[in-house]
Design a protein around this motif. Structure first.
Motif, PDB file in Angstrom:
ATOM      1  N   THR A  29       0.802  -1.220   0.000  1.00 14.20           N
ATOM      2  CA  THR A  29       0.000   0.000   0.000  1.00 14.20           C
ATOM      3  C   THR A  29       0.837   1.273   0.000  1.00 14.20           C
ATOM      4  O   THR A  29       0.338   2.335  -0.361  1.00 14.20           O
ATOM      5  CB  THR A  29      -0.952   0.024   1.204  1.00 14.20           C
ATOM      6  OG1 THR A  29      -0.192  -0.069   2.420  1.00 14.20           O
ATOM      7  CG2 THR A  29      -1.929  -1.135   1.141  1.00 14.20           C
ATOM      8  N   ARG A  30       2.112   1.196   0.396  1.00  9.02           N
ATOM      9  CA  ARG A  30       2.938   2.405   0.352  1.00  9.02           C
ATOM     10  C   ARG A  30       3.226   2.855  -1.069  1.00  9.02           C
ATOM     11  O   ARG A  30       3.735   3.948  -1.287  1.00  9.02           O
ATOM     12  CB  ARG A  30       4.235   2.184   1.120  1.00  9.02           C
ATOM     13  CG  ARG A  30       5.211   1.209   0.474  1.00  9.02           C
ATOM     14  CD  ARG A  30       6.306   0.858   1.448  1.00  9.02           C
ATOM     15  NE  ARG A  30       7.307  -0.028   0.864  1.00  9.02           N
ATOM     16  CZ  ARG A  30       8.122  -0.790   1.585  1.00  9.02           C
ATOM     17  NH1 ARG A  30       8.034  -0.780   2.912  1.00  9.02           N
ATOM     18  NH2 ARG A  30       9.019  -1.553   1.008  1.00  9.02           N
ATOM     19  N   HIS A  31       2.895   2.013  -2.054  1.00  4.31           N
ATOM     20  CA  HIS A  31       3.058   2.374  -3.459  1.00  4.31           C
ATOM     21  C   HIS A  31       1.743   2.843  -4.082  1.00  4.31           C
ATOM     22  O   HIS A  31       1.666   3.007  -5.296  1.00  4.31           O
ATOM     23  CB  HIS A  31       3.601   1.186  -4.255  1.00  4.31           C
ATOM     24  CG  HIS A  31       4.977   0.761  -3.848  1.00  4.31           C
ATOM     25  ND1 HIS A  31       6.102   1.503  -4.150  1.00  4.31           N
ATOM     26  CD2 HIS A  31       5.408  -0.311  -3.149  1.00  4.31           C
ATOM     27  CE1 HIS A  31       7.167   0.890  -3.653  1.00  4.31           C
ATOM     28  NE2 HIS A  31       6.778  -0.201  -3.046  1.00  4.31           N
ATOM     29  N   LEU A  32       0.721   3.040  -3.269  1.00  5.22           N
ATOM     30  CA  LEU A  32      -0.593   3.407  -3.786  1.00  5.22           C
ATOM     31  C   LEU A  32      -1.102   4.677  -3.106  1.00  5.22           C
ATOM     32  O   LEU A  32      -0.943   4.840  -1.893  1.00  5.22           O
ATOM     33  CB  LEU A  32      -1.593   2.279  -3.531  1.00  5.22           C
ATOM     34  CG  LEU A  32      -1.279   0.924  -4.176  1.00  5.22           C
ATOM     35  CD1 LEU A  32      -2.262  -0.123  -3.684  1.00  5.22           C
ATOM     36  CD2 LEU A  32      -1.305   1.027  -5.693  1.00  5.22           C
ATOM     37  N   PRO A  33      -1.736   5.591  -3.859  1.00  7.34           N
ATOM     38  CA  PRO A  33      -2.376   6.749  -3.218  1.00  7.34           C
ATOM     39  C   PRO A  33      -3.509   6.270  -2.327  1.00  7.34           C
ATOM     40  O   PRO A  33      -4.329   5.447  -2.736  1.00  7.34           O
ATOM     41  CB  PRO A  33      -2.912   7.558  -4.418  1.00  7.34           C
ATOM     42  CG  PRO A  33      -2.211   7.012  -5.614  1.00  7.34           C
ATOM     43  CD  PRO A  33      -1.894   5.585  -5.311  1.00  7.34           C
ATOM     44  N   MET A  34      -3.557   6.780  -1.102  1.00 12.43           N
ATOM     45  CA  MET A  34      -4.559   6.334  -0.138  1.00 12.43           C
ATOM     46  C   MET A  34      -5.299   7.538   0.437  1.00 12.43           C
ATOM     47  O   MET A  34      -4.669   8.474   0.944  1.00 12.43           O
ATOM     48  CB  MET A  34      -3.893   5.563   1.002  1.00 12.43           C
ATOM     49  CG  MET A  34      -3.145   4.313   0.564  1.00 12.43           C
ATOM     50  SD  MET A  34      -4.223   2.986   0.000  1.00 12.43           S
ATOM     51  CE  MET A  34      -4.915   2.449   1.558  1.00 12.43           C
ATOM     52  N   PRO A  35      -6.635   7.546   0.382  1.00 12.51           N
ATOM     53  CA  PRO A  35      -7.393   8.636   1.010  1.00 12.51           C
ATOM     54  C   PRO A  35      -7.195   8.636   2.516  1.00 12.51           C
ATOM     55  O   PRO A  35      -7.106   7.578   3.148  1.00 12.51           O
ATOM     56  CB  PRO A  35      -8.845   8.317   0.634  1.00 12.51           C
ATOM     57  CG  PRO A  35      -8.759   7.361  -0.506  1.00 12.51           C
ATOM     58  CD  PRO A  35      -7.508   6.577  -0.294  1.00 12.51           C
ATOM     59  N   ARG A  36      -7.150   9.834   3.089  1.00 11.97           N
ATOM     60  CA  ARG A  36      -7.003   9.996   4.528  1.00 11.97           C
ATOM     61  C   ARG A  36      -7.941  11.104   5.005  1.00 11.97           C
ATOM     62  O   ARG A  36      -8.340  11.976   4.232  1.00 11.97           O
ATOM     63  CB  ARG A  36      -5.560  10.362   4.889  1.00 11.97           C
ATOM     64  CG  ARG A  36      -4.551   9.241   4.601  1.00 11.97           C
ATOM     65  CD  ARG A  36      -4.716   8.113   5.598  1.00 11.97           C
ATOM     66  NE  ARG A  36      -3.703   7.074   5.438  1.00 11.97           N
ATOM     67  CZ  ARG A  36      -3.943   5.862   4.979  1.00 11.97           C
ATOM     68  NH1 ARG A  36      -5.173   5.531   4.605  1.00 11.97           N
ATOM     69  NH2 ARG A  36      -2.972   4.970   4.890  1.00 11.97           N
ATOM     70  N   ARG A  37      -8.254  11.095   6.310  1.00 14.99           N
ATOM     71  CA  ARG A  37      -9.133  12.114   6.895  1.00 14.99           C
ATOM     72  C   ARG A  37      -8.359  13.232   7.558  1.00 14.99           C
ATOM     73  O   ARG A  37      -8.955  14.135   8.139  1.00 14.99           O
ATOM     74  CB  ARG A  37     -10.080  11.463   7.901  1.00 14.99           C
ATOM     75  CG  ARG A  37     -11.048  10.477   7.278  1.00 14.99           C
ATOM     76  CD  ARG A  37     -12.077   9.994   8.285  1.00 14.99           C
ATOM     77  NE  ARG A  37     -12.986   9.023   7.694  1.00 14.99           N
ATOM     78  CZ  ARG A  37     -14.064   9.336   6.976  1.00 14.99           C
ATOM     79  NH1 ARG A  37     -14.362  10.607   6.775  1.00 14.99           N
ATOM     80  NH2 ARG A  37     -14.836   8.398   6.468  1.00 14.99           N
ATOM     81  N   THR A  38      -7.049  13.201   7.480  1.00 15.07           N
ATOM     82  CA  THR A  38      -6.224  14.212   8.129  1.00 15.07           C
ATOM     83  C   THR A  38      -4.941  14.432   7.338  1.00 15.07           C
ATOM     84  O   THR A  38      -4.517  13.561   6.567  1.00 15.07           O
ATOM     85  CB  THR A  38      -5.868  13.766   9.563  1.00 15.07           C
ATOM     86  OG1 THR A  38      -4.996  14.728  10.152  1.00 15.07           O
ATOM     87  CG2 THR A  38      -5.186  12.406   9.570  1.00 15.07           C
ATOM     88  N   PHE A  39      -4.342  15.599   7.551  1.00 11.52           N
ATOM     89  CA  PHE A  39      -3.042  15.877   6.942  1.00 11.52           C
ATOM     90  C   PHE A  39      -1.904  15.303   7.784  1.00 11.52           C
ATOM     91  O   PHE A  39      -0.756  15.302   7.335  1.00 11.52           O
ATOM     92  CB  PHE A  39      -2.857  17.383   6.736  1.00 11.52           C
ATOM     93  CG  PHE A  39      -3.660  17.922   5.585  1.00 11.52           C
ATOM     94  CD1 PHE A  39      -3.181  17.839   4.289  1.00 11.52           C
ATOM     95  CD2 PHE A  39      -4.905  18.487   5.798  1.00 11.52           C
ATOM     96  CE1 PHE A  39      -3.921  18.312   3.209  1.00 11.52           C
ATOM     97  CE2 PHE A  39      -5.666  18.967   4.732  1.00 11.52           C
ATOM     98  CZ  PHE A  39      -5.169  18.879   3.437  1.00 11.52           C
ATOM     99  N   ALA A  40      -2.198  14.827   8.970  1.00  9.42           N
ATOM    100  CA  ALA A  40      -1.203  14.170   9.815  1.00  9.42           C
ATOM    101  C   ALA A  40      -1.113  12.711   9.386  1.00  9.42           C
ATOM    102  O   ALA A  40      -1.651  11.807  10.038  1.00  9.42           O
ATOM    103  CB  ALA A  40      -1.584  14.289  11.286  1.00  9.42           C
ATOM    104  N   ALA A  41      -0.472  12.464   8.257  1.00 13.40           N
ATOM    105  CA  ALA A  41      -0.456  11.148   7.636  1.00 13.40           C
ATOM    106  C   ALA A  41       0.908  10.891   7.006  1.00 13.40           C
ATOM    107  O   ALA A  41       1.783  11.759   6.986  1.00 13.40           O
ATOM    108  CB  ALA A  41      -1.560  11.067   6.574  1.00 13.40           C
ATOM    109  N   THR A  42       1.072   9.684   6.483  1.00 13.13           N
ATOM    110  CA  THR A  42       2.286   9.324   5.749  1.00 13.13           C
ATOM    111  C   THR A  42       2.097   9.658   4.277  1.00 13.13           C
ATOM    112  O   THR A  42       1.088   9.293   3.675  1.00 13.13           O
ATOM    113  CB  THR A  42       2.588   7.828   5.911  1.00 13.13           C
ATOM    114  OG1 THR A  42       2.843   7.544   7.286  1.00 13.13           O
ATOM    115  CG2 THR A  42       3.814   7.433   5.099  1.00 13.13           C
ATOM    116  N   TYR A  43       3.087  10.326   3.687  1.00 14.10           N
ATOM    117  CA  TYR A  43       3.069  10.718   2.281  1.00 14.10           C
ATOM    118  C   TYR A  43       4.204  10.006   1.554  1.00 14.10           C
ATOM    119  O   TYR A  43       5.254   9.719   2.141  1.00 14.10           O
ATOM    120  CB  TYR A  43       3.267  12.221   2.130  1.00 14.10           C
ATOM    121  CG  TYR A  43       2.202  13.081   2.774  1.00 14.10           C
ATOM    122  CD1 TYR A  43       1.246  13.729   2.002  1.00 14.10           C
ATOM    123  CD2 TYR A  43       2.162  13.258   4.159  1.00 14.10           C
ATOM    124  CE1 TYR A  43       0.267  14.528   2.586  1.00 14.10           C
ATOM    125  CE2 TYR A  43       1.197  14.047   4.754  1.00 14.10           C
ATOM    126  CZ  TYR A  43       0.252  14.680   3.967  1.00 14.10           C
ATOM    127  OH  TYR A  43      -0.705  15.458   4.545  1.00 14.10           O
TER     128      TYR A  43
END
Length: 237
Positions: free
Chosen positions: A102-116
């Motif tokens: 999954t680190r190779h896939l864009p993932m929706p998140r509910r916060t900007f405090a996330a892994t990019y």
């Protein structure tokens, strides 16, 4: 299917979606239309960039891929333009997973405090393949869920992943909030605004070189300066 191939297929799908959005939009970003931009700094810890450890002025944009409101689920974006002596370096990251796939896939998140992550690969001057990533600085302020809750003083740590090894490479600090007009005029280009010793690689990035140009001209902003050498070194991968 190998994770790299899955990532490439996903990124190709994103590029195709971008082409559709370009065809349907005018005078606005095809992707990541909702965002806020800041003056800021990029601090480099090691010798990744020419000149070794240093602090550079930067322009930083946080955004939402589909432009959803508030803290609703969306692919979050982090765009960093380091203003280096004589040139700019653009790094474009989006929220991704943390697993091996999954680190190779864009993932929706509910916060900007996330892994990019950069999703697809970069090449160093040595030819080594890496992936860039960013996370909130654990020693910095808490980063919020909505665009309005991302504020001056927020910090992100930059890193690179080579195989399973992660190495910290820098820190991004948000400074003064830029005006909506300045935000709208920004035209990031991770292909043309790259370095021989740190550049995106592969056919997916090559297709993005065309998409960046088309989108920016369509919405009436000044694109990045022509850089045929940067485009040529990107495509072979």
């Amino acid at each position: 299917m190998r994770p790299a191939r899955i990532a490439a297929a996903a990124a190709t799908g994103v590029a195709a979606g971008l082409a559709v959005r370009v065809a349907r939009s005018r005078h606005r970003r095809s992707l990541h239309p909702a965002g806020r931009s800041f003056a800021g700094t990029v601090e480099i810890f090691g010798d990744l960039l020419p000149g070794g450890p240093a602090r550079h002025p930067a322009t930083v944009r946080v955004s939402k891929g589909a432009g959803t409101r508030g803290g609703r689920l969306d692919v979050r974006g982090l765009a960093v333009r380091a203003h280096l002596p004589g040139r700019d370096l653009d790094l474009l990251l989006s929220t991704a997973g943390r697993g091996r796939l999954t680190r190779h896939l864009p993932m929706p998140r509910r916060t900007f405090a996330a892994t990019y992550g950069t999703i697809t690969a970069y090449r160093l001057g040595s030819g080594s393949k890496i992936y860039l990533l960013a996370r909130p600085d654990p020693d910095g302020p808490a980063i919020g869920r909505s665009l309005g809750e991302v504020t001056p003083g927020d910090r992100f740590l930059l890193g690179m992943r080579q195989g399973e090894r992660e190495v910290p490479i820098g820190r991004v600090t948000l400074g003064r909030l830029l005006s909506p007009g300045a935000d709208a005029a920004l035209a990031f280009d991770a292909v043309r605004n790259s370095l021989p010793g740190l550049h995106p690689a592969g056919l997916v990035h090559g297709s993005r070189a065309l998409a960046y140009r088309a989108s920016q001209r369509w919405r009436g902003v000044t694109p990045a300066p022509e850089n045929p050498a940067a485009v040529a070194r990107t495509v072979p991968g």
